[in-house]
Design an enzyme around this catalytic site. Structure first.
Site, short mmCIF file in Angstrom:
data_model
loop_
_atom_site.label_atom_id
_atom_site.label_comp_id
_atom_site.label_asym_id
_atom_site.label_seq_id
_atom_site.Cartn_x
_atom_site.Cartn_y
_atom_site.Cartn_z
N ASP A 155 1.11 4.07 -3.10
CA ASP A 155 0.73 5.47 -2.90
C ASP A 155 1.88 6.42 -3.19
O ASP A 155 1.73 7.43 -3.88
CB ASP A 155 0.25 5.68 -1.46
CG ASP A 155 -1.03 4.93 -1.15
OD1 ASP A 155 -1.58 4.28 -2.06
OD2 ASP A 155 -1.48 4.99 0.00
N GLU A 158 0.83 -1.21 0.00
CA GLU A 158 0.00 0.00 0.00
C GLU A 158 0.86 1.25 0.00
O GLU A 158 0.66 2.17 -0.80
CB GLU A 158 -0.92 0.00 1.22
CG GLU A 158 -1.80 1.22 1.33
CD GLU A 158 -2.77 1.31 0.18
OE1 GLU A 158 -2.60 2.23 -0.65
OE2 GLU A 158 -3.67 0.47 0.08
N SER A 186 -7.30 2.33 -3.62
CA SER A 186 -6.10 2.91 -3.01
C SER A 186 -5.12 3.38 -4.06
O SER A 186 -4.22 4.17 -3.77
CB SER A 186 -5.41 1.89 -2.10
OG SER A 186 -5.09 0.73 -2.83
N ILE A 236 -17.80 8.73 -17.01
CA ILE A 236 -17.74 7.27 -17.16
C ILE A 236 -19.17 6.74 -17.17
O ILE A 236 -19.92 6.95 -16.21
CB ILE A 236 -16.95 6.62 -16.01
CG1 ILE A 236 -15.60 7.36 -15.81
CG2 ILE A 236 -16.73 5.14 -16.28
CD1 ILE A 236 -14.71 7.38 -17.03
N GLY A 284 -23.38 11.74 -16.27
CA GLY A 284 -23.39 12.61 -15.10
C GLY A 284 -22.87 11.88 -13.87
O GLY A 284 -22.20 10.86 -13.96
N ASP A 297 -22.61 9.49 -10.72
CA ASP A 297 -23.18 8.21 -10.32
C ASP A 297 -22.39 7.68 -9.12
O ASP A 297 -21.24 8.09 -8.89
CB ASP A 297 -23.15 7.20 -11.47
CG ASP A 297 -21.74 6.99 -12.02
OD1 ASP A 297 -20.90 6.42 -11.32
OD2 ASP A 297 -21.49 7.43 -13.17
#
Length: 614
Positions: A306, A302, A520, A566, A584, A586
């Site tokens: 990042d 992780e 992540s 999307i 729009g 979602d």
């Protein structure tokens, strides 16, 4: 005439008499049913040390919230005029009476100023006490509770009380009733196989994919199998932009749960994907006993994900990795002082005390919202509001369980309420459900589609904020009547706000290339784009963007092309197909993924609220 010593004695006696008695009338402050999925195993050891966090009310928080929305609203004259550290602290400071009465109560239990610490605004008091003393103070009994699925254990209680006269002067005390399990929002990772390497070579020689909104109108075909820094720059129209290292801009990544960002892996990543950044590094800040283990085989997937993508996208922007120690699990064989608090609060204490925190900070950890007591969730959320008011943009991964909990595997999801009813319910995550942060969902492939694990839905704690009312109401009207009735709160704060690529990211872990995914990956990616926007603004003498959401929804309404909408994919969970991505906003991908070039043109206009959006 009485002597001075007599006055001293009388004053001491009077002060002692004023202290509330330990056996004064108490009132239950908080009570929860036995948490689902946990088993009470034994009484907590009397000498186990816990750190009680005592929250004093913030009577002027509504005023802080007003300031936050004014400085974050691109249509307001105060847009960008963020508050100072001192101004924010004055707005969240408790009343003197609350401080005085809580001090008296603590003193009646032998706890004085030298034995405690306070937050910068004095709205939190922290004291370390053995379980036996905490039980006396709170008129409760602590037990060791074990999580059935993981075997992790915590020291908690299901109810606690406070003296009646303190009911209006203490909002909450933790750790008491919180049974959350903070999780890294990373789905899976795998080392590259020979077959995958062969496929990548084939894709590298394929013709580029036409994407009109991308830099140059196309994206390398290889980005359909492997996401690199170059793929993000192409896809989000950021090729050629070079941020400044000297305009004061900074970016930060938070790390928890003994996740270490490895510098050697970063250099290997830079050598492959960002050679101009070779031999550069980042600052590591240790908080609450956080560590910085640089042993290669201890590198965190992780943390590496990042850091490599957020800092790779924004080089040479000064970067910081915050390594925060502490986690709820209790180790019954180690009775040394340990912190059993939720680490978010530890990080917040630290960052709010800093004069100049990074302007953009990404976090890829979360809890199921229903496992966090409402009182605690609201106070932590208020802490994020304080950062936003000071000009800090906070992004959080929206989750990896679709509409379910943080478990990516639907078979492991427990989509039931935690209030004793065991009713079936979608499971939003916190902190992304906090209205003062930007929740980032996930996409995959080129052209982009929603990735199946993208967390999204509606908060059961926080009402829908005004900034997203128009966009979310429009989406809800498209749902057939009765869709998922009772499974979500249609009036809740909706997540996510935005999205970014979230799978097939190529990083280096313990010296080897790895393909990794999860929202992540989306949060640091979107944060990297935000940091580039901040760099562009600061280089023009403008303020940083700060709290993003009012601006995001205003831009999406005025110029939808600033985000890549999307419209395919969904986020299954809880035995359902979840929600669909659609035109729009979602609850899978928010308003979409960023078009950096368009956004930069908008946010670098002076008098943004006039010239940019009207």
């Amino acid at each position: 005439m009485r002597s001075l010593s007599a006055w001293v004695v009388l004053s001491f006696v009077a002060a002692a008499a004023a202290l509330p008695a330990k056996d004064c009338a108490h009132k239950v402050k908080e009570s929860v049913p036995p948490p689902r999925g946990w088993t009470k195993t034994s009484p907590a050891p009397a000498d186990h040390i816990i750190e009680l966090r005592i929250a004093l009310p913030q009577p002027n928080f509504a005023e802080l919230e007003r300031h936050l929305y004014e400085v974050s609203d691109p249509f307001h004259d105060r847009y960008g005029q963020h508050l100072s550290k001192e101004e924010v602290e004055s707005l969240v400071a408790p009343e003197d009476e609350s401080v005085h009465l809580v001090n008296e109560w603590l003193a009646s239990h032998g706890i004085y100023e030298d034995n405690l610490s306070r937050s910068p605004a004095r709205d939190w008091v922290l004291v370390k006490v053995p379980v036996s003393q905490a039980e006396e103070m709170l008129k409760t009994e602590y037990h060791v509770w074990t999580h059935d699925a993981s075997g992790e254990a915590v020291v908690r209680t299901t109810a606690y009380s406070l003296p009646e006269h303190l009911d209006d002067h203490i909002e909450l005390v933790q750790p008491t009733t919180m049974f959350s399990r903070m999780k890294s929002l990373r789905s899976t990772f795998r080392f590259d196989s020979d077959e995958e390497q062969k496929s990548a070579k084939i894709a590298a020689n394929a013709p580029p994919i036409s994407v009109p909104s991308a830099s140059g109108g196309h994206v390398d075909a290889s980005c359909n199998q492997t996401i690199t820094i170059s793929c993000i720059q192409q896809l989000y129209n950021a090729v050629g932009f070079k941020p400044s290292a000297k305009n004061g801009n900074q970016i930060g990544i938070t790390g928890y749960l003994e996740q270490f960002a490895n510098i050697e892996d970063l250099q290997t990543f830079y050598a492959e994907q960002r050679p101009d950044a070779l031999n550069s590094t980042f600052k590591t800040v240790l908080i609450n006993g956080g560590l910085n283990n640089q042993t290669l085989d201890e590198a965190g997937a992780e943390a590496n994900l990042d850091v490599q993508f957020a800092f790779g996208l924004t080089f040479p922007t000064p970067a910081t990795f915050f390594s925060t120690g502490g986690r709820p699990p209790f180790k019954p064989d180690i009775l040394t002082p340990s912190n059993t608090n939720e680490p978010y609060s530890e990080w917040l204490d630290f960052i709010l005390a800093q004069k100049e925190p990074p302007q953009t900070i990404s976090t890829s950890y979360a809890d199921d919202e229903q496992t966090v007591p409402v009182s605690f969730a609201k106070r932590v959320c208020n802490g994020f509001a304080q950062l936003g008011a000071r000009g800090v943009s906070l992004t959080f991964s929206s989750g990896d369980g679709g509409v379910g909990d943080g478990e990516e595997d639907p078979a492991l999801q427990e989509c039931f309420t935690n209030d004793g009813r065991n009713a079936t319910r979608f499971v939003p995550l916190f902190p992304p459900s906090c209205p003062f942060v930007t929740a980032v969902g996930g996409t995959i492939h080129v052209p982009e589609t929603a990735v199946f694990f993208s967390g999204g839905g509606f908060s059961d704690v926080f009402p829908r904020p005004a900034y997203q009312e128009q966009a979310v109401s429009k989406f809800l009207k498209t749902l057939p009547e009765g869709t998922y009735k009772g499974l979500f709160n249609p009036n809740g704060r909706a997540i996510p706000d935005v999205a970014a690529q979230a799978d097939l990211f190529r990083i280096f872990l313990s010296g080897r290339p790895v393909s990794i995914g999860g929202t992540s990956a989306a949060s640091p990616t979107f944060a990297g784009i935000v940091s580039l926007l901040n760099s562009a603004r600061l280089s023009k003498g403008l303020r940083p963007l700060g709290f993003l959401n009012p601006l995001v929804y205003a831009i999406q309404a005025a110029d939808p092309s600033a985000f890549n909408d999307i419209t395919t994919g969904n986020n299954p969970g809880c035995g359902t197909p979840g929600f669909n991505a659609t035109k729009g906003w979602d609850p899978v991908t928010g308003v979409g993924t960023p078009n950096f070039g368009k956004l930069k043109d908008i946010v670098t206009l002076d008098l943004l609220h006039i010239a940019g959006l009207t």
